[in-house]
Design an enzyme around this catalytic site. Structure first.
Site, PDB file in Angstrom:
ATOM      1  N   ARG A  29      -6.393  11.943  -5.402  1.00 30.21           N
ATOM      2  CA  ARG A  29      -7.598  11.210  -5.008  1.00 30.21           C
ATOM      3  C   ARG A  29      -8.814  12.134  -5.022  1.00 30.21           C
ATOM      4  O   ARG A  29      -9.896  11.767  -5.468  1.00 30.21           O
ATOM      5  CB  ARG A  29      -7.354  10.621  -3.621  1.00 30.21           C
ATOM      6  CG  ARG A  29      -8.514  10.048  -2.900  1.00 30.21           C
ATOM      7  CD  ARG A  29      -8.801   8.633  -3.358  1.00 30.21           C
ATOM      8  NE  ARG A  29      -9.802   8.025  -2.507  1.00 30.21           N
ATOM      9  CZ  ARG A  29     -11.085   8.376  -2.491  1.00 30.21           C
ATOM     10  NH1 ARG A  29     -11.515   9.309  -3.304  1.00 30.21           N
ATOM     11  NH2 ARG A  29     -11.911   7.776  -1.658  1.00 30.21           N
ATOM     12  N   ARG A  87       0.821  -1.231   0.000  1.00 37.43           N
ATOM     13  CA  ARG A  87       0.000   0.000   0.000  1.00 37.43           C
ATOM     14  C   ARG A  87       0.848   1.270   0.000  1.00 37.43           C
ATOM     15  O   ARG A  87       0.467   2.275   0.620  1.00 37.43           O
ATOM     16  CB  ARG A  87      -0.942   0.029   1.198  1.00 37.43           C
ATOM     17  CG  ARG A  87      -1.988  -1.057   1.199  1.00 37.43           C
ATOM     18  CD  ARG A  87      -3.287  -0.536   0.606  1.00 37.43           C
ATOM     19  NE  ARG A  87      -4.325  -1.536   0.669  1.00 37.43           N
ATOM     20  CZ  ARG A  87      -5.439  -1.419   1.384  1.00 37.43           C
ATOM     21  NH1 ARG A  87      -5.668  -0.344   2.083  1.00 37.43           N
ATOM     22  NH2 ARG A  87      -6.330  -2.367   1.361  1.00 37.43           N
ATOM     23  N   ASP A 132      -7.297  -2.119  -7.067  1.00 35.75           N
ATOM     24  CA  ASP A 132      -7.779  -2.744  -5.836  1.00 35.75           C
ATOM     25  C   ASP A 132      -8.191  -4.174  -6.144  1.00 35.75           C
ATOM     26  O   ASP A 132      -8.520  -4.499  -7.289  1.00 35.75           O
ATOM     27  CB  ASP A 132      -8.963  -1.966  -5.252  1.00 35.75           C
ATOM     28  CG  ASP A 132      -9.221  -2.381  -3.805  1.00 35.75           C
ATOM     29  OD1 ASP A 132      -8.496  -1.927  -2.912  1.00 35.75           O
ATOM     30  OD2 ASP A 132     -10.118  -3.222  -3.580  1.00 35.75           O
TER      31      ASP A 132
HETATM   32  O1  1CP Z   1       0.205   0.843  -3.115  1.00 35.82           O
HETATM   33  C1  1CP Z   1      -0.530  -0.140  -3.194  1.00 35.82           C
HETATM   34  O2  1CP Z   1      -0.294  -1.226  -2.577  1.00 35.82           O
HETATM   35  C2  1CP Z   1      -1.651   0.054  -4.144  1.00 35.82           C
HETATM   36  C3  1CP Z   1      -2.701  -0.755  -4.471  1.00 35.82           C
HETATM   37  C4  1CP Z   1      -3.642  -1.492  -3.509  1.00 35.82           C
HETATM   38  C5  1CP Z   1      -3.594  -2.859  -3.186  1.00 35.82           C
HETATM   39  C6  1CP Z   1      -2.511  -3.853  -3.532  1.00 35.82           C
HETATM   40  C7  1CP Z   1      -4.806  -0.952  -2.914  1.00 35.82           C
HETATM   41  C8  1CP Z   1      -5.239   0.455  -2.980  1.00 35.82           C
HETATM   42  N1  1CP Z   1      -5.489  -1.968  -2.334  1.00 35.82           N
HETATM   43  C9  1CP Z   1      -4.771  -3.138  -2.475  1.00 35.82           C
HETATM   44  C10 1CP Z   1      -5.124  -4.476  -2.014  1.00 35.82           C
HETATM   45  C11 1CP Z   1      -6.310  -4.692  -1.162  1.00 35.82           C
HETATM   46  N2  1CP Z   1      -7.514  -4.047  -1.174  1.00 35.82           N
HETATM   47  C12 1CP Z   1      -6.387  -5.724  -0.195  1.00 35.82           C
HETATM   48  C13 1CP Z   1      -5.290  -6.747   0.043  1.00 35.82           C
HETATM   49  C14 1CP Z   1      -4.149  -6.254   0.827  1.00 35.82           C
HETATM   50  C15 1CP Z   1      -4.416  -5.781   2.229  1.00 35.82           C
HETATM   51  O3  1CP Z   1      -4.891  -6.596   3.045  1.00 35.82           O
HETATM   52  O4  1CP Z   1      -4.107  -4.624   2.516  1.00 35.82           O
HETATM   53  C16 1CP Z   1      -7.644  -5.652   0.412  1.00 35.82           C
HETATM   54  C17 1CP Z   1      -8.191  -6.537   1.515  1.00 35.82           C
HETATM   55  C18 1CP Z   1      -8.366  -4.587  -0.214  1.00 35.82           C
HETATM   56  C19 1CP Z   1      -9.780  -4.179   0.051  1.00 35.82           C
HETATM   57  C20 1CP Z   1      -9.863  -2.757   0.410  1.00 35.82           C
HETATM   58  N3  1CP Z   1      -9.701  -1.739  -0.482  1.00 35.82           N
HETATM   59  C21 1CP Z   1     -10.017  -2.196   1.704  1.00 35.82           C
HETATM   60  C22 1CP Z   1     -10.184  -2.977   3.019  1.00 35.82           C
HETATM   61  C23 1CP Z   1     -11.594  -3.056   3.388  1.00 35.82           C
HETATM   62  C24 1CP Z   1     -11.922  -3.807   4.666  1.00 35.82           C
HETATM   63  O5  1CP Z   1     -12.567  -3.167   5.514  1.00 35.82           O
HETATM   64  O6  1CP Z   1     -11.578  -4.988   4.817  1.00 35.82           O
HETATM   65  C25 1CP Z   1      -9.988  -0.810   1.567  1.00 35.82           C
HETATM   66  C26 1CP Z   1     -10.161   0.247   2.639  1.00 35.82           C
HETATM   67  C27 1CP Z   1      -9.773  -0.534   0.173  1.00 35.82           C
HETATM   68  C28 1CP Z   1      -9.611   0.790  -0.461  1.00 35.82           C
HETATM   69  C29 1CP Z   1      -8.233   1.114  -0.900  1.00 35.82           C
HETATM   70  N4  1CP Z   1      -7.479   0.325  -1.780  1.00 35.82           N
HETATM   71  C30 1CP Z   1      -6.286   0.934  -2.046  1.00 35.82           C
HETATM   72  C31 1CP Z   1      -6.268   2.174  -1.298  1.00 35.82           C
HETATM   73  C32 1CP Z   1      -5.146   3.181  -1.329  1.00 35.82           C
HETATM   74  C33 1CP Z   1      -7.480   2.267  -0.596  1.00 35.82           C
HETATM   75  C34 1CP Z   1      -7.923   3.432   0.293  1.00 35.82           C
HETATM   76  C35 1CP Z   1      -8.984   4.210  -0.405  1.00 35.82           C
HETATM   77  C36 1CP Z   1      -8.833   5.696  -0.456  1.00 35.82           C
HETATM   78  O7  1CP Z   1      -7.912   6.268  -0.997  1.00 35.82           O
HETATM   79  O8  1CP Z   1      -9.756   6.333   0.065  1.00 35.82           O
END
Ligand code: 1CP
Length: 357
Positions: A48, A35, A85
């Protein structure tokens, strides 16, 4: 015969991250952070805001490429990870995903075989094509010594969101679905597995040089279910990708499986393991010592705290992982409250580890 200077200049420089995935031990180790593009960076928050919704950002190749590059410009990490994502797969399958500000993802839950029948594999290819365009742009724009990681969520972890319709602490809804209607649940897993194979294949064709499969919720399943819903579909993804792209290393992240990591690695044939925060350093070293690269596993909250404890833990990690194929990373994603200057300090600490000793 001597090569003319012009053609030697076009030989690709080695990518340290890829060398380690192929089994080399390098000092200092290559590093990136899960991330690494995200809300802890002010320049991310600006883009964003410009994009409107989070998914708009994922589906906008110019902006998604820009936020992928931001941490590379700031810190010079050895690898960039595509900004997207894991939930673009359900979105592309016709189960529309929304991100609620401050709360996380929302989907209309799939609770039974009838809900499952509403998925439309193939219809959402246009959305994924935009992500693949981001990959192609990135391969053009990144420094050539910086590796580009493509990724997807593992079918089990993606399915937990598809069934619950949101993030959940224990994945109870998906576990109950799997226990009460394993035939329908297997159809869901197969659908996600097939979509993920096509999506990862597209990412490699567009320029990704390594792949990571995120199985954030692997740790909630008992052994037999872990085999069926985590190991088997991951093995299928790895096998298909290896047939098509034998030289592209694949990293597995079976978060929370503890002692099951050895079996996961052996049975899925991933090239490398991303270790979670709870993995003891001695175990991480032992895993790497048996021919697999490992990546990990600093606690993201130590990076928020900074100070002497961070420094001590980084030194301890570097020392424990000397001489084995190791990539410095966190044990889970970086959190939004991380001070960017602590990341700069971390990079300095890892990069100043003594070489050749
Ligand atoms: O820099 C990076 O790693 C960029 C890309 C990336 C990756 C590899 C993002 C951006 N998300 C992910 C993977 C991801 N997404 C996972 C697997 C890894 C981990 O456990 O961290 C999971 C479970 C998600 C699902 C997800 N997307 C969640 C979790 C939800 C929950 O409550 O379980 C959330 C909050 C997101 C949104 C998201 N994805 C990525 C970002 C930067 C964000 C935040 C959103 C924003 O900017 O408002």
């Amino acid at each position: 015969m001597h090569e003319p200077a012009a053609s030697t200049a076009t030989v690709a420089p080695p990518q340290r991250f890829i060398e380690v995935l192929k089994g080399s031990a390098l000092t200092p180790p290559p590093m990136w952070l899960m991330r690494q593009a995200g809300r802890y960076l002010p320049e991310y928050r600006a883009v964003r805001e410009q994009a409107g919704s989070f998914l708009n950002l994922c589906y906008n190749p110019a902006l998604a490429a820009e936020v992928t590059l931001q941490p590379i410009r700031r810190y010079g990490f050895d690898a960039a990870i595509l900004f997207s994502d894991i939930l673009v797969i359900p979105d592309a399958l016709g189960q529309e995903v929304r991100f609620v500000e401050g709360e996380g993802p929302r989907l209309d839950p799939i609770r039974n075989a009838a809900d499952l029948a509403r998925l439309k594999p193939g219809d959402g290819a246009g959305k994924l094509d935009r992500v693949l365009e981001t990959v192609a742009r990135l391969r053009q724009d990144l420094p050539r010594e910086t590796a580009l990681i493509g990724f997807c969520g593992a079918p089990w972890t993606v399915a937990t969101y598809m069934v619950a319709g949101r993030g959940s602490p224990d994945q109870a809804d998906a576990r109950m679905f799997a226990y009460t209607d394993p035939v329908a649940f297997a159809r869901l897993i197969d659908t996600v597995t097939e979509a993920s194979i096509g999506y990862l294949d597209g990412q490699v064709k567009a320029g990704a040089g390594a792949l990571q499969i995120f199985d954030t919720w692997a740790g909630v399943l008992p052994d037999t279910e872990l085999e069926r819903w985590v190991v088997a579909p991951t093995r299928r993804i790895v096998k298909e990708l290896k047939q098509r792209h034998p030289n592209v290393p694949i990293i597995g992240f079976p978060r929370g499986v503890g002692a099951g990591a050895r079996h996961y690695r052996h049975a899925t044939r991933v090239d490398a393991l991303s270790c979670d925060t709870a993995t003891p350093l001695a175990e991480m070293r032992a895993l790497a010592g048996t021919g697999t690269a490992v990546q990990g596993n600093l606690d993201p909250l130590l990076l928020v705290a900074g100070g002497p404890l961070l420094e001590a833990r980084v030194r301890e990690t570097l020392e424990a992982m000397q001489g084995v194929p190791f990539i410095f990373n966190l044990g889970h994603g970086i959190v939004p409250q991380t001070p960017p200057e602590n990341v700069a300090r971390l990079v300095e600490l890892v990069r100043s580890s003594p070489s050749g000793s």
